[in-house]
Design a protein around this motif. Structure first.
Motif, PDB file in Angstrom:
ATOM      1  N   LEU A  15     123.438 132.291  30.826  1.00  0.00           N
ATOM      2  CA  LEU A  15     123.618 130.895  31.226  1.00  0.00           C
ATOM      3  C   LEU A  15     124.135 130.832  32.658  1.00  0.00           C
ATOM      4  O   LEU A  15     125.100 131.516  33.002  1.00  0.00           O
ATOM      5  CB  LEU A  15     124.634 130.224  30.290  1.00  0.00           C
ATOM      6  N   LEU A  16     123.481 129.995  33.469  1.00  0.00           N
ATOM      7  CA  LEU A  16     123.887 129.813  34.866  1.00  0.00           C
ATOM      8  C   LEU A  16     124.331 128.365  35.050  1.00  0.00           C
ATOM      9  O   LEU A  16     123.546 127.435  34.815  1.00  0.00           O
ATOM     10  CB  LEU A  16     122.696 130.108  35.790  1.00  0.00           C
ATOM     11  N   ILE A  17     125.579 128.177  35.443  1.00  0.00           N
ATOM     12  CA  ILE A  17     126.099 126.831  35.701  1.00  0.00           C
ATOM     13  C   ILE A  17     126.166 126.641  37.210  1.00  0.00           C
ATOM     14  O   ILE A  17     126.876 127.385  37.898  1.00  0.00           O
ATOM     15  CB  ILE A  17     127.505 126.653  35.092  1.00  0.00           C
ATOM     16  N   VAL A  18     125.418 125.667  37.712  1.00  0.00           N
ATOM     17  CA  VAL A  18     125.362 125.458  39.162  1.00  0.00           C
ATOM     18  C   VAL A  18     126.363 124.366  39.532  1.00  0.00           C
ATOM     19  O   VAL A  18     126.195 123.212  39.132  1.00  0.00           O
ATOM     20  CB  VAL A  18     123.933 125.080  39.610  1.00  0.00           C
ATOM     21  N   GLY A  19     127.397 124.713  40.272  1.00  0.00           N
ATOM     22  CA  GLY A  19     128.441 123.753  40.649  1.00  0.00           C
ATOM     23  C   GLY A  19     127.998 122.767  41.714  1.00  0.00           C
ATOM     24  O   GLY A  19     127.913 121.569  41.448  1.00  0.00           O
ATOM     25  N   PRO A  20     127.685 123.225  42.934  1.00  0.00           N
ATOM     26  CA  PRO A  20     127.389 122.304  44.036  1.00  0.00           C
ATOM     27  C   PRO A  20     125.923 121.874  44.090  1.00  0.00           C
ATOM     28  O   PRO A  20     125.060 122.483  43.439  1.00  0.00           O
ATOM     29  CB  PRO A  20     127.746 123.115  45.277  1.00  0.00           C
ATOM     30  N   GLU A  21     125.657 120.842  44.907  1.00  0.00           N
ATOM     31  CA  GLU A  21     124.307 120.265  44.967  1.00  0.00           C
ATOM     32  C   GLU A  21     123.314 121.086  45.783  1.00  0.00           C
ATOM     33  O   GLU A  21     122.115 121.060  45.518  1.00  0.00           O
ATOM     34  CB  GLU A  21     124.369 118.829  45.531  1.00  0.00           C
ATOM     35  N   ASP A  22     123.823 121.808  46.769  1.00  0.00           N
ATOM     36  CA  ASP A  22     122.935 122.501  47.709  1.00  0.00           C
ATOM     37  C   ASP A  22     121.870 123.379  47.047  1.00  0.00           C
ATOM     38  O   ASP A  22     120.676 123.205  47.292  1.00  0.00           O
ATOM     39  CB  ASP A  22     123.787 123.368  48.646  1.00  0.00           C
ATOM     40  N   PRO A  23     122.290 124.342  46.197  1.00  0.00           N
ATOM     41  CA  PRO A  23     121.274 125.187  45.557  1.00  0.00           C
ATOM     42  C   PRO A  23     120.333 124.397  44.649  1.00  0.00           C
ATOM     43  O   PRO A  23     119.166 124.783  44.490  1.00  0.00           O
ATOM     44  CB  PRO A  23     122.085 126.201  44.744  1.00  0.00           C
TER      45      PRO A  23
END
Ligand code: AMP
Ligand code: GLY
Length: 423
Positions: A65-73
């Motif tokens: 599982l990959l949790i993407v925090g910021p909007e950029d990626p």
């Protein structure tokens, strides 16, 4: 499950804190993380936009599982990058597809989406260099203050609110003609200025069903009384008192349901958070903006109020059981107070030694801009540490945070002593 969180702020520390409590969590990595995430997981020195290195890490660490925090990626298409690669497409990515991320990545896209799906928002028009004159004419039809938004991502600085028509025209020319925000302002959305009270509502969705998370209000200005320069956020409160059950039902009916319907009809893959910034006048909510991620510092009050196993919800998003999973929220009030470096949001120094962590009682510490330096923790950003506390009301919660903020020390420390004052 083996989990990788992307990002390095208080938001990501709060995610890490919550995920690490789940019995489903076997391994927790954070890239690049901070001194706080290093206490509960393993930090890996990889940037959030380095997709190839992230892929290699996911393979070598058998990430589920990959949790993407910021909007950029997200705006750069990390979701699609995983979907399109056979070796990593089995990994659940929490965050929308590149197209979905346009809800934050392009103001024009998000306005068109809202209009198409009947979602209440400020009236607007968009302009380019070639239509600068029409932009000036549109400004003349509006009353002050004026709202000018760079279409693309501009690190949270792309919105200008000039008070006079003259200033508005100068700003418009700077944005379109002189590329004030680079490519991000090659298109500018001009919109009607809304009055009222701001608050944010958060939704977690698998793209079809959704759960409404706690509401929150953040305090954006550096100075007390909400004065001075804009920051990333100096504190937050959840829930927002006037956002009672009836109000949230209205938001669900008028905004959340049509938003999800729009995602389905536009065939947008969206497995993640929707952050809906609202302006409320006379009980009527209008959308100021969508963000395709959680807010920071809103996460530091919203996530601690979730009683359910967040990792189980994320797993449900991956395996299709999301809609059947129960979802409980604590009745308590949560407040967070952000400690920042002296000088922030203008220039400030980093590397200041921090102390007092062990004296903190009855609060959660979410690191924002910190790093380990030998056996010490030092400051490593403008926003340094979010202190979150619970209480039966706002006063009780913020006062615990203020008390603990006195115990944490670093040269130049500053925090607002009026978080929640207006509620
Ligand atoms: P945004 O980056 O879109 O969140 O805008 C930054 C801030 O500008 C918001 O948090 C609001 O305080 C303000 N803002 C944006 N759009 C409007 C609007 N149409 N009317 C009034 N204030 C606005
Ligand atoms: N606190 C506002 C944001 O995360 O965009």
């Amino acid at each position: 499950m083996n989990v990788l969180i992307l990002g390095s702020g208080g938001r990501e520390h709060a995610f890490a804190w919550k995920v690490s409590q789940s019995s489903l969590c076997k391994k927790l990595l954070v890239a690049p993380g901070n001194a706080g995430t290093a206490q509960i997981g393993t930090n890996i020195e990889i940037g959030v936009n380095d997709f190839d290195k992230i892929k290699d890490l996911c393979l070598s660490e058998e990430i589920d599982l990959l949790i993407v925090g910021p909007e950029d990626p997200l705006v750069n298409g990390i979701y699609d990058f995983f979907q399109e690669d056979e070796k990593i497409q089995h990994i659940t990515v929490i965050g929308p597809s590149k197209k979905g991320a346009q809800l934050e990545g392009s103001k024009e896209f998000s306005k068109e989406f809202m209009v198409k799906y009947g979602i209440p928002t400020a009236a607007y028009q968009s302009f380019t260099k070639d239509t600068l004159e029409e932009g000036n004419q549109f400004l003349e039809t509006l009353s002050p203050p004026y709202v000018l938004k760079a279409d693309g991502l501009a690190a949270g600085k792309g919105v200008l609110i000039p008070e006079t028509l003259k200033e508005a025209k100068i700003s418009l020319k700077e944005m379109l003609g002189d590329a004030k925000f680079g490519d991000a302002s090659s298109k500018v959305v001009i919109e009607e200025h809304l009055k009222g009270i701001e608050l944010s509502v958060f939704v977690l969705t698998d793209g079809i069903s959704y759960k409404i998370l706690p509401s929150a209000k953040d305090y954006k200005r550096i100075g007390e009384g909400d004065k001075g320069l804009n920051t990333g956020g100096m504190g937050a409160i959840s829930p927002v008192p006037f956002a009672d059950r009836f109000f949230i039902e209205k938001v669900e009916r008028e905004i959340i349901k049509p938003t999800i319907k729009g995602l389905v009809e536009e065939d947008i893959d969206y497995k993640g958070f929707i952050f809906i910034g609202l302006m409320v006048e006379n009980g009527n909510p209008k959308v100021i903006e969508y963000n395709v991620r959680m807010g920071d510092p809103e996460t530091e009050v919203v996530i601690p109020r979730i009683k359910s196993d967040l990792l189980n919800l994320f797993r449900g998003i991956g395996n299709g059981s999301f809609s059947e999973i129960d979802f409980d929220i604590s009745e308590e009030v949560a407040a967070t107070v952000m400690m920042v470096s002296g000088g922030y949001p203008e220039s400030y120094e980093k590397g200041k030694k921090m102390s007092g962590f062990e004296d903190v009682e009855d609060s959660l510490l979410f690191h924002s801009g910190t790093k380990n330096d030998g056996d010490k923790v030092v400051t490593n950003g403008g926003r340094v540490l979010a202190i979150t506390s619970f209480g039966k009301d706002i006063n009780e919660a913020v006062n615990k945070s203020f008390k603990n903020a006195e115990k944490i020390n670093f040269e130049g420390k500053y925090y607002r002593k009026d978080i929640g004052f207006d509620l």
